[in-house]
Design a protein around this motif. Structure first.
Motif, PDB file in Angstrom:
ATOM      1  N   LEU A 648     -35.603   6.126  17.673  1.00 43.85           N
ATOM      2  CA  LEU A 648     -36.005   5.606  16.123  1.00 43.85           C
ATOM      3  C   LEU A 648     -36.676   4.233  16.265  1.00 43.85           C
ATOM      4  CD1 LEU A 648     -36.513   6.391  13.248  1.00 43.85           C
ATOM      5  CD2 LEU A 648     -33.925   5.470  13.097  1.00 43.85           C
ATOM      6  N   LYS A 650     -38.454   1.312  13.883  1.00 42.13           N
ATOM      7  CA  LYS A 650     -38.489   1.079  12.497  1.00 42.13           C
ATOM      8  C   LYS A 650     -38.658  -0.331  11.938  1.00 42.13           C
ATOM      9  CE  LYS A 650     -36.268   2.205   8.364  1.00 42.13           C
ATOM     10  NZ  LYS A 650     -35.947   1.112   7.336  1.00 42.13           N
ATOM     11  N   HIS A 713     -35.489   3.229  26.158  1.00 42.54           N
ATOM     12  CA  HIS A 713     -34.915   2.348  25.160  1.00 42.54           C
ATOM     13  C   HIS A 713     -34.590   1.101  25.379  1.00 42.54           C
ATOM     14  CE1 HIS A 713     -31.395   1.109  22.372  1.00 42.54           C
ATOM     15  NE2 HIS A 713     -32.259   1.337  21.588  1.00 42.54           N
ATOM     16  N   TYR A 730     -36.878  -2.681  14.709  1.00 38.73           N
ATOM     17  CA  TYR A 730     -35.489  -2.265  14.999  1.00 38.73           C
ATOM     18  C   TYR A 730     -35.435  -0.959  15.664  1.00 38.73           C
ATOM     19  CZ  TYR A 730     -32.923  -5.864  12.369  1.00 38.73           C
ATOM     20  OH  TYR A 730     -32.164  -6.899  11.909  1.00 38.73           O
ATOM     21  N   ALA A 732     -33.205   2.508  17.676  1.00 37.78           N
ATOM     22  CA  ALA A 732     -31.830   3.188  17.757  1.00 37.78           C
ATOM     23  C   ALA A 732     -32.205   4.372  18.730  1.00 37.78           C
ATOM     24  CB  ALA A 732     -31.239   3.506  16.468  1.00 37.78           C
ATOM     25  N   ASN A 733     -31.252   4.581  19.701  1.00 39.83           N
ATOM     26  CA  ASN A 733     -31.286   5.769  20.379  1.00 39.83           C
ATOM     27  C   ASN A 733     -30.502   6.862  20.063  1.00 39.83           C
ATOM     28  OD1 ASN A 733     -31.254   7.469  22.397  1.00 39.83           O
ATOM     29  ND2 ASN A 733     -30.734   6.102  24.146  1.00 39.83           N
ATOM     30  N   LEU A 734     -31.250   7.729  19.307  1.00 39.82           N
ATOM     31  CA  LEU A 734     -30.770   8.860  18.729  1.00 39.82           C
ATOM     32  C   LEU A 734     -30.568  10.225  19.435  1.00 39.82           C
ATOM     33  CD1 LEU A 734     -32.503   8.700  15.223  1.00 39.82           C
ATOM     34  CD2 LEU A 734     -30.576   7.557  15.915  1.00 39.82           C
TER      35      LEU A 734
ATOM     36  N   ARG B  20     -28.653  -1.812  11.646  1.00 39.67           N
ATOM     37  CA  ARG B  20     -29.121  -2.719  12.197  1.00 39.67           C
ATOM     38  C   ARG B  20     -29.951  -3.581  11.057  1.00 39.67           C
ATOM     39  NH1 ARG B  20     -32.234  -2.486  17.761  1.00 39.67           N
ATOM     40  NH2 ARG B  20     -31.480  -4.595  17.377  1.00 39.67           N
ATOM     41  N   HIS B  84     -35.684  -5.558   6.241  1.00 37.01           N
ATOM     42  CA  HIS B  84     -35.808  -5.024   7.200  1.00 37.01           C
ATOM     43  C   HIS B  84     -34.754  -4.719   7.713  1.00 37.01           C
ATOM     44  CE1 HIS B  84     -37.124  -4.268  11.250  1.00 37.01           C
ATOM     45  NE2 HIS B  84     -36.881  -5.447  11.737  1.00 37.01           N
ATOM     46  N   LEU B  86     -32.277  -0.937   9.668  1.00 37.04           N
ATOM     47  CA  LEU B  86     -32.315   0.483  10.101  1.00 37.04           C
ATOM     48  C   LEU B  86     -30.771   1.014   9.770  1.00 37.04           C
ATOM     49  CD1 LEU B  86     -33.692   1.704  13.669  1.00 37.04           C
ATOM     50  CD2 LEU B  86     -31.433   2.232  12.748  1.00 37.04           C
ATOM     51  N   MET B  90     -24.873   8.198  13.279  1.00 35.54           N
ATOM     52  CA  MET B  90     -24.726   8.702  14.741  1.00 35.54           C
ATOM     53  C   MET B  90     -23.381   9.321  15.025  1.00 35.54           C
ATOM     54  SD  MET B  90     -26.697   7.055  16.697  1.00 35.54           S
ATOM     55  CE  MET B  90     -27.894   5.559  17.248  1.00 35.54           C
TER      56      MET B  90
END
Lengths: 974, 172, 119
Positions: A648, A650, A713, A730, A732-734, B20, B84, B86, B90
């Protein structure tokens, strides 16, 4: 004289308990030792002085030492999976039932046929192999090497898997003291008193080092120190733990023996300690040096300290009549100990002109004959010592008298154990007075702060009288490198330096004569110090001989490099827990268990295991793959695509960032749509590809290849953190949050429409995505296709992936739903001419090579790799480019086969003009298909290329369009 | 037969949310939405059922019962509206093990290059367990270890092996 | 095996928890760069025996890239610092100078100032 029992003394032996007998076997014989014995002391107690054969000449050998430095007494231990060669008898504790064998002899230790090498030894000087087997060239490979290999090596390698467990552990300390002798314990006490976290490591099962053996008040002094240390919470005392190496920034490796050769304990056999030490004190003591006199390798010639140890510590008489030969006072202790144990000491041969210190006086008072200024001209005896010929030390070896004895206790002085100090860069100084190299306090190993992080204490520092006030002053050692001083060549060819590798004084002298001036070169030429003992007892003598031959002082010659490990480490100990199932982490998708129970044949993809195919019944893999492909093309199939990377991205600058990352434009992708993207590195080479979906105004989901998720990533974070750190993005490794299932085939939509859900698939065009619920599971559906068929990839929370998969199998039964594996996926993508990272790319391929110019934005001013792709070589029209290849026969041209061109290169090899990158049998088309990179390929449609095979056969293929199937793409719509 | 060093138990039913954001700016709003204090560097705060761990200078990990996940996600989105930031669920990407017992530290000391004597309660340490990424912190009676879902079998195996009876690290 | 302290999370990590990234403070050459500049950016590395600045990622940790000033010969670490800087900060320079009085930076204070102002 002959050797006579009893070999076990009636009294004495501070480490043994005679009450408990321990049976064991040696070369098939049933023997007995007692509790506390080492294997060496138990064998000696049974009168077994002969314990092995030397490496090169197969000379009979007995132990010369009593500890880790032993070069001769190497035995094979155990049977089956627990078989272990080259174990030092002197440091192996005796265990009931132990099965041991001698090595390097055939048919037996007593009658070794290879001992013929000994009689031929004048033919085998240093460098013999280098000189002899170099010509004629072909003889090396076919004759010399096989013969040498068969006769090389000491023990045999084990053939079965080791059944024992091993483990490792990390430890941290302000101070690690290596060596639990009097010096180490004293250093530990001093440091502990100041509150530091202290670990003390001792290689032996008992504390105190030499002190309790050598000094009457020694045990009491050691006990007092131990009592103090045991009472402190900040001190850890660890026995049976050998510190084998010291590395950068205070990283110390040590091996703890927990259940060595005691498999029934149910414990790990050994534990590898990885210790981070703020500071290290090496209190590793000193090793006694042999003396170089003729036939000093006959069994029964031992280090004086070892003779003393066997008598005092183990109550063993190595012989009944012990002749002492020395250049120092310390060896007199052996004479006194032997006499105290009731053994005969016919004389002490002292090379020094004068010996009037306290110990020599005590020996004389005990009635022992002391002969000063003398040496041994030659040892008499074959398989054991029978007598020694005595001469003047200063002369050429004229025999003054012959003294009968069955053991010769020799001492050439002591060398501090400087290995750990030296491993990490500590330097040495030559102490002329004491005739030894010792650590140079001004040049220690350095820690992370640039300051010395090792100090040395006790005998390891050259302080041989470190037992402090226990000790009386000793007379000076006189350096003696050859005995007698002017020994002729004939005697020097019988003086052993390196016992294990059979290197003699004459070999080192020969090396010097032949121009080997560097000690490192001499070591390799002669093999001095290259055996499993790494020359612990031989190195200093050897370099003293070399110095004399080169007519230069010893410090100018210097030492060879000390490298870890100090004593050999079993590979299993280094592997520790990383074996069997835990050899490496296997990554499993949430559907892994289903694949297993449904007969999947797996293939590794990075650390993942993915189903390659699902063979049914008697099917082989090839047949299964063909069936799966036809099922997808004709109906519907499911692929577990959970391993695909899902990252992701963003933020307000995410679009701008992705425009830099991908070769094509991602910022303009409308929300709800998908785009195939290529990622290059700064070299311009293709590194990954995948479908990017725009999730919202400020967020994108980037799919990567299975192997690429973590790498990509990391790549993203690298650029964000180190180059464009002011961009608001940002990531994120989903990847693992979602299970992803590809449902592909003309019946894919019909199947999915059977499931209850909130997503209107009829309204979902190609390269778009939608989210909602499917079969009661929150899902995101991407209409993308890697097979060329109508296809949906469905992402659901990983915890519900199996549920969706099973639902699909159940609901699709009457459609003939078929799970398919990675190979079917590969073949189908190749039928469609889609590239695969790792097949069509190899780290030197740019997208332009693959005809992917359409995926490279011309509008963007910059992207990673853009500048590189403008380099001369990248724009060269002669680069190999992607084409399809049709085999002219029904044979599949192997992946990797090269297309040859006219002529040969400078090495006489055929020139090449291309190579196959992917090659399969296509069941859809009923013929072989391939993709290839070919020079000017796209401009050469229809031309035929030759692909010579190793067999001599030449396969031919015709250049064609890489899209073999459904060129117009109509099948995407089902 | 000696006792195992510690119980190794896979824990289910926990949700995890990655956040984040710039903590300096969004910290107060986050703390209010979550109901937990923002942890200091390498810290973890807890109220017994929920925990908030510091993962990196701009990343927090919220751990809470699965049932509270959707509400928490909503509250976080609200709290970070206009920032800003995220926020990502998870929960399904992770595996959680509790290692409890008198010698739980020994189990971790066999797998992670971490000085456990200096691992104070309330500290979250990200490191590795043998060959896989892991993070751990102290809980009553031992340590909680989180790793990846795909390597959960491996993590469970190496933890259990390290906890075998009689293999404590105290000198013998 | 080295230990380095991550300046972001303060953890003293050992080498196995880190991922190396080569020379630090390379200046990216984009699409308009000359062949010579681009070649230097991609391939020319200082590879000194002595003081060196290099990139490390706290991979098994907070995930951040950081920079380390280190002596490649003695392995002495003069300090670690955050990656978001075009040149080593003054305190790192001071720490190096304290141990290597003869060492000279290969950038000028003016350069450093100009570039950090441009950031």
């Amino acid at each position: 004289m002959t050797r006579t029992p009893p070999f076990r003394l009636a009294q004495g032996g501070r480490l043994i308990d005679r009450a408990f007998q321990i049976p064991f076997r040696f070369d098939g014989r049933h023997l007995r030792g007692v509790t506390g014995d080492t294997l060496a002391s138990a064998l000696l107690a049974n009168g077994q002085m002969l314990m092995g054969r030397s490496f090169k000449y197969h000379r009979p050998r007995g132990p010369i030492a009593s500890g880790a430095e032993e070069p001769n007494a190497l035995l094979s231990l155990g049977q089956g999976g627990r078989f272990e060669p080259n174990q030092r008898a002197t440091t192996t504790p005796l265990v009931a039932g132990m099965v041991t064998r001698s090595q390097n002899c055939w048919p037996s230790l007593d009658a070794d046929l290879m001992a013929v090498n000994n009689w031929l030894s004048p033919l085998f000087p240093a460098g013999f192999y280098y000189k002899t087997f170099i010509h004629p060239r072909p003889f090396w490979k076919h004759l010399f090497e096989p013969v040498i290999r068969r006769s090389a090596g000491l023990g045999a390698a084990p053939v079965e898997a080791d059944p024992d467990r091993y483990e490792q552990a990390y430890a941290f300390a302000d101070l690690v003291v290596v060596g639990g002798g009097i010096a180490g314990l004293t250093a530990a006490r001093d440091a502990a008193a100041s509150g530091q976290r202290v670990i003390v490591l001792e290689q032996a099962p008992h504390w105190g080092g030499r002190t309790p053996t050598d000094h009457p008040g020694g045990q009491a002094a050691v006990d007092a120190l131990l009592a103090d240390l045991r009472g402190r919470e900040n001190v850890t005392l660890r026995r049976n733990t050998m510190a084998t190496g010291l590395y950068d920034h205070g990283y110390l490796i040590a091996r703890e023996a927990i259940a060595d050769h005691d498999p029934n304990a149910g414990l790990p056999r050994q534990r590898l300690w990885r210790i981070r030490a703020g500071h290290v004190v090496t209190a590793t003591g000193a090793l006694e040096r042999p003396l170089s006199f003729a036939c000093n390798d006959v069994p029964g010639v031992m280090l004086a300290s070892a003779v003393r140890d066997f008598i005092t510590d183990y109550g063993v008489a190595p012989g009944q009549s012990i002749l002492v030969v020395t250049n120092n006072d310390d060896a007199y202790r052996t004479a006194l100990a032997a006499r105290a144990a009731g053994l005969d000491v016919p004389a002490i041969i002292d090379a020094r002109p004068l010996a009037d210190g306290a110990l020599p006086q005590a020996a004389r008072e005990a009635g022992i004959r002391v002969l000063t200024g003398t040496g041994i001209a030659k040892v008499k005896g074959g398989k054991h010592v029978e007598a020694a010929a005595i001469c003047d030390q200063s002369g050429e070896g004229r025999v003054l008298e012959t003294i009968a004895c069955d053991v010769i206790a020799m001492s050439g002085g002591w060398s501090p154990v400087v290995h750990l100090w030296s491993h990490c860069g500590g330097k040495l100084v030559w102490d002329d007075q004491a005739a030894m190299f010792r650590p140079d306090p001004d040049r220690p190993p350095l820690g992370a702060d640039g300051k010395g992080n090792v100090t040395v204490t006790g005998a390891a520092n050259g302080d041989l009288a470190c037992a402090g006030d226990l000790e009386q002053p000793e007379g000076a050692t006189m350096p003696v490198w050859v005995m007698p001083a002017r020994a002729p060549y004939k005697l020097r060819t019988k003086m052993w330096l390196d016992f294990q590798n059979d290197v003699k004084v004459s070999d080192v002298e020969l090396a010097a004569r032949e121009g080997y001036a560097s000690v490192e070169h001499t070591k390799r030429y002669t093999t001095l110090g290259m055996a499993t003992d790494q020359g612990k007892v031989s190195n200093i003598n050897g370099l003293a001989i070399l110095s004399a031959a080169l007519d230069q002082p010893i410090p100018q010659t210097g030492t060879t490099t000390f490298r870890p490990p100090y004593t050999p480490l079993t590979l299993a100990t280094i592997a520790a827990e990383a074996r069997g199932e835990a050899f490496q982490p296997l990554r499993k998708t949430p559907i892994h268990g289903w694949h297993e129970t449904h007969g999947a044949s797996f293939e590794p993809v990075g650390q993942w295991r993915r189903p390659y195919c699902y063979p049914q019944g008697a099917e082989d893999r090839h047949a299964a793959v063909n069936r799966e492909i036809l099922a997808v093309r004709g109906g519907v199939g499911t692929l577990d695509a959970s391993t695909l990377g899902k990252i992701l991205v963003k933020g307000p600058d995410a679009g701008r960032f992705l425009d830099m990352l991908y070769t094509n434009m991602m910022s303009t992708l409308p929300v709800g749509k998908c785009r195939y993207g290529l990622m290059c590195n700064e070299n311009g080479f293709l590194m990954d590809d995948g479908v990017v979906a725009r999730l919202s105004e400020d967020s994108w989901l980037c799919h990567t290849t299975t192997g690429g998720a973590e790498r990509i990533h990391g790549h993203m974070e690298d650029w964000l953190q180190c180059e464009w750190w002011d961009w608001k993005v940002y990531t994120a490794n989903l990847t693992e949050q979602f299970a992803q299932i590809a449902v592909a085939g003309p019946k894919a939509r019909a199947l999915l429409e059977r499931l209850p859900g909130t997503i209107d698939l009829a309204a979902l065009p190609f390269m778009q995505w939608a989210e909602g619920e499917l079969a009661g599971i929150p899902a995101r559906i991407f209409r993308i296709s890697f097979s060329g068929e109508l296809s949906y990839e469905i992402a659901v929370p990983a915890g519900r992936g199996l549920e969706l998969w099973q639902t699909l199998q159940r609901e699709g039964r009457d459609f003939g739903i078929t799970p398919y594996g990675t190979e079917a996926m590969h073949v189908m993508r190749a039928e469609k001419g889609f590239i695969m990272i790792g097949d069509e790319t190899d780290g030197t391929i740019i997208p332009q090579d693959l005809g992917l110019d359409w995926a490279i934005s011309k509008k963007k001013p910059d992207y990673i790799g853009k500048r590189a792709q403008k380099r001369l070589h990248m724009t060269d029209g002669n680069r190999w480019k992607l084409v399809g290849i049709e085999s002219l026969s029904d044979k599949v041209i192997p992946d990797g086969a090269h297309a040859v061109a006219e002529g040969t290169n400078g090495n006489g090899q055929r020139k090449v003009q291309g190579r196959i990158t992917s090659s399969y049998h296509s069941p859809t088309l009923g013929k072989p298909i391939a993709m290839a990179l070919v020079r000017h390929g796209p401009a050469r449609m229809g031309q035929v290329l030759d692909f010579p095979m190793p067999s001599g056969e030449v396969l031919q293929g015709r250049i064609c369009d890489p899209v073999f199937y459904d060129k117009e793409g109509s099948r995407l719509n089902g | 037969m000696a006792e195992i060093l510690a119980q190794v138990a896979r824990i289910e039913g926990l949700a995890m949310i990655t956040i984040r954001a710039g903590l300096a700016r969004a910290g107060d709003a986050l703390a209010e939405a979550i109901g937990l204090a923002i942890p200091d560097r390498t810290g973890i705060t807890t109220d017994g059922t929920r925990s908030l761990g510091w993962m990196s200078p701009d990343e927090l990990l919220l751990i809470l019962p699965e049932a509270d996940r959707d509400e928490a996600l909503q509250l976080l989105e609200q709290a970070l509206a206009g920032e800003h930031a995220l926020v990502a669920d998870m929960s399904d990407a992770r595996a959680v093990f509790d290692v409890t017992g008198p010698h739980a530290d020994d189990v971790i000391a066999k797998l992670s290059p971490v000085d456990l004597a200096h691992l104070a309660p309330g500290t979250l340490r990200r490191s590795r367990a043998a060959q896989t990424a892991a993070a751990f912190w102290r809980i009553p009676g031992g340590l909680r270890v989180i790793g990846f879902r795909s390597t959960a079998d491996y993590l469970g195996l190496i933890l259990s092996e390290a906890a075998r009876p009689g293999t404590g690290l105290a000198p013998r | 095996m080295l230990t380095l302290t991550c300046p972001y999370c303060g953890v003293e990590a050992e080498e196995t928890e880190l991922h190396p990234g080569g020379e630090a403070h390379l200046k990216r050459v984009g699409p308009d760069g000359s062949d010579e500049d681009f070649e230097a950016y991609l391939f020319a590395r200082k590879n000194p025996k002595g003081v060196h600045f290099e990139r490390w990622r706290h991979a098994y940790g907070c995930g951040k890239w950081f920079l380390a000033a280190r002596c490649t010969a003695s392995l002495q670490v003069f300090g670690t610092y955050k990656a978001q800087t075009p040149h080593p900060p003054a305190e790192i320079v001071d720490a190096i100078r304290a141990h290597r009085p003869d060492w000279q930076p290969d950038w000028t204070p003016e350069q450093a100032q100009a570039e950090s102002a441009a950031e």
